[in-house]
Scaffold this active site. Structure first.
Site, PDB file in Angstrom:
ATOM      1  N   GLY A   1       4.956   6.640  -1.462  1.00  0.00           N
ATOM      2  CA  GLY A   1       6.203   5.886  -1.579  1.00  0.00           C
ATOM      3  C   GLY A   1       7.274   6.224  -0.565  1.00  0.00           C
ATOM      4  O   GLY A   1       8.427   5.807  -0.715  1.00  0.00           O
ATOM      5  N   GLY A   2       6.929   6.940   0.500  1.00  0.00           N
ATOM      6  CA  GLY A   2       7.929   7.313   1.494  1.00  0.00           C
ATOM      7  C   GLY A   2       8.610   6.115   2.131  1.00  0.00           C
ATOM      8  O   GLY A   2       9.839   6.090   2.278  1.00  0.00           O
TER       9      GLY A   2
ATOM     10  N   ASP B   1       0.122   0.092  -5.290  1.00  0.00           N
ATOM     11  CA  ASP B   1      -0.972   0.765  -4.607  1.00  0.00           C
ATOM     12  C   ASP B   1      -2.250   0.555  -5.400  1.00  0.00           C
ATOM     13  O   ASP B   1      -2.220   0.482  -6.642  1.00  0.00           O
ATOM     14  CB  ASP B   1      -0.698   2.263  -4.449  1.00  0.00           C
ATOM     15  CG  ASP B   1      -1.587   2.901  -3.388  1.00  0.00           C
ATOM     16  OD1 ASP B   1      -1.169   2.928  -2.210  1.00  0.00           O
ATOM     17  OD2 ASP B   1      -2.703   3.328  -3.730  1.00  0.00           O
TER      18      ASP B   1
ATOM     19  N   CYS C   1      -1.513   4.363  10.522  1.00  0.00           N
ATOM     20  CA  CYS C   1      -1.290   5.593  11.308  1.00  0.00           C
ATOM     21  C   CYS C   1      -2.547   5.877  12.112  1.00  0.00           C
ATOM     22  O   CYS C   1      -3.007   7.018  12.203  1.00  0.00           O
ATOM     23  CB  CYS C   1      -0.908   6.770  10.411  1.00  0.00           C
ATOM     24  SG  CYS C   1      -2.098   7.183   9.124  1.00  0.00           S
TER      25      CYS C   1
ATOM     26  N   CYS D   1       0.876  -1.186   0.000  1.00  0.00           N
ATOM     27  CA  CYS D   1       0.000   0.000   0.000  1.00  0.00           C
ATOM     28  C   CYS D   1       0.904   1.223   0.000  1.00  0.00           C
ATOM     29  O   CYS D   1       0.952   1.987   0.969  1.00  0.00           O
ATOM     30  CB  CYS D   1      -0.921   0.000   1.219  1.00  0.00           C
ATOM     31  SG  CYS D   1      -1.855  -1.520   1.458  1.00  0.00           S
ATOM     32  N   ALA D   2       1.626   1.435  -1.090  1.00  0.00           N
ATOM     33  CA  ALA D   2       2.759   2.346  -1.101  1.00  0.00           C
ATOM     34  C   ALA D   2       2.372   3.810  -0.962  1.00  0.00           C
ATOM     35  O   ALA D   2       3.150   4.608  -0.448  1.00  0.00           O
ATOM     36  CB  ALA D   2       3.576   2.147  -2.376  1.00  0.00           C
ATOM     37  N   GLY D   3       1.183   4.200  -1.429  1.00  0.00           N
ATOM     38  CA  GLY D   3       0.823   5.616  -1.390  1.00  0.00           C
ATOM     39  C   GLY D   3       1.848   6.441  -2.145  1.00  0.00           C
ATOM     40  O   GLY D   3       2.215   6.128  -3.283  1.00  0.00           O
TER      41      GLY D   3
ATOM     42  N   ASP E   1       1.004  -0.802   4.758  1.00  0.00           N
ATOM     43  CA  ASP E   1       0.645   0.415   5.480  1.00  0.00           C
ATOM     44  C   ASP E   1      -0.787   0.726   5.060  1.00  0.00           C
ATOM     45  O   ASP E   1      -1.029   1.491   4.133  1.00  0.00           O
ATOM     46  CB  ASP E   1       1.604   1.545   5.116  1.00  0.00           C
ATOM     47  CG  ASP E   1       1.403   2.782   5.969  1.00  0.00           C
ATOM     48  OD1 ASP E   1       0.487   2.768   6.818  1.00  0.00           O
ATOM     49  OD2 ASP E   1       2.133   3.762   5.792  1.00  0.00           O
TER      50      ASP E   1
END
Length: 388
Positions: A234-235, A251, A340, A230-232, A287
């Site tokens: 990519g952080g 993602d 989060c 679930c890279a979003g 994530d």
């Protein structure tokens, strides 16, 4: 723009938000029309709007209403500032306060608990279950601006080297104990993307708790095939690659990863991007989409938009992600589940439900729970392995 004019602009934006516009959309709409405002004006207006959004419920109590004027009045009172210095009635400033406005509002110390903590009433239940006696302190932290934190890119330099480069560029910096790569800015925070250290790929913007999650997965990941499922943006993919991993990013919404190739090139790492995941991996990081409750001070609109129905929907999505991602883990690999979120509903309870569905085939080998009191956002991590 004068300080009072900035408050007048913030009031206009808050009224648009009250009509249903998203905060970012309302800010963009104002910014396109307000060509007279410089970059410092736009930043100041943005700060006012977000500070009030974080404390919308207490500001409404102190200001006696939900309009932009009432919220601004309430925020000034909460901060102990003189409203008459803002509501002057001068050109471009908000109109002077009426007698009714002067007597409107209530003492915040008399407000119900959820109002004082700037939460929806129903959120107190999940928050108390998750945090116990620290719930109020965490909620208070969420009412205030988050620190600006950077991640030293280990593929380019050590944290000390990055801090030296930033100090040379004129930024005050300090290490963050929560993560070995985290750096907090102590004074100015703007203009980072125009600095030589940024252009050299020495750092990325990333919360300290997010960095601590990657720390927990291993200092040296050289030779490991890792999937950021679930890279979003990519952080974490970039942070994992900086530790030597061969990283594949995926993602459900590929558009979220559109900037990742440029960021990876600047960081000096390689991240493969895929729409359809194939094969198995030594480490799969999920994530997962969540309430974002641990990061509400960064995205305060989320705490007013979240509903109990949406929270239930998110838990179903999280269950599906765990079930799918577990099939992508190699025989001796690890599955890392992160959110989060502060809520047990999205964290411990999801892991427990997964282990129950797996009927003894998986076990939990590690766990990390962080709140804003630890120096970063609220975050949760569980590491799972197959039973051998």
């Amino acid at each position: 723009m004068t300080p009072a004019a900035r408050w007048a602009a913030a009031i206009e934006i808050l009224d648009r938000v009250a009509e249903g516009q998203a905060v970012e959309q309302a800010l963009t709409t104002w910014g396109r029309r307000a060509r007279y405002g410089g970059s410092k004006d736009r930043a100041a207006v943005r700060d006012i709007v977000f500070d009030i959004t974080r404390r919308r419920r207490s500001a409404a109590w102190a200001g006696g209403g939900e309009t932009g004027r009432a919220l601004a009045l309430g925020a000034l009172r909460l901060d102990g500032d003189d409203p008459d210095q803002v509501f002057t009635g001068a050109q471009y400033a908000p109109e002077a306060l009426s007698e009714g406005e002067r007597t409107a509002g209530k003492d915040i110390t008399t407000a119900p608990r959820a109002t004082r903590l700037d939460l929806q009433d129903w959120v107190l239940g999940p928050l108390d279950r998750a945090l116990g006696e620290t719930a109020d302190a965490v909620a208070e932290a969420l009412r205030h601006r988050a620190p600006v934190t950077l991640r030293a890119n280990l593929a380019r330099a050590t944290r000390d080297e990055v801090m030296t480069a930033l100090a040379t560029a004129g930024y005050g910096v300090a290490p963050v104990e929560l993560s070995a790569t985290a750096i907090r800015l102590t004074d100015r925070v703007r203009g980072l993307q125009t600095t030589a250290p940024f252009e050299a790929g020495l750092f990325e913007m990333q919360d300290a708790a997010s960095q601590a999650v990657v720390d927990r997965l291993g200092d040296d990941l050289s030779g490991l095939d890792v999937l950021d499922y679930c890279a979003g943006g990519g952080g974490k993919a970039l942070a994992l690659a900086a530790r030597g991993a061969r990283v594949t990013a995926h993602d459900a919404d590929p558009d979220r990863m559109r900037d990742l190739p440029v960021r990876a090139a600047r960081a000096g790492v390689s991240v493969a991007i895929t729409r359809a995941v194939e094969g198995r991996f030594d480490l799969v990081l999920c994530d997962a989409p969540c309430s974002g409750s641990g990061a509400w001070r960064r995205q305060p609109e989320g705490k007013w938009r979240l509903t109990e129905a949406r929270l239930a929907e998110l838990t179903r999505i999280q269950d599906d992600i765990l079930d799918t991602a577990s099939g992508l883990v190699s025989e001796k690999g690890r599955l890392a589940y992160a959110t989060c979120s502060l809520f047990r509903d999205e964290n411990e309870e999801r892991v427990a439900a997964f282990l129950e569905r797996q009927d003894g085939r998986w076990r939990q080998s590690d766990e990390l729970r962080l709140s804003p009191l630890d120096g970063g956002d609220g975050f949760y991590l569980a590491v799972l392995e197959r039973q051998r």
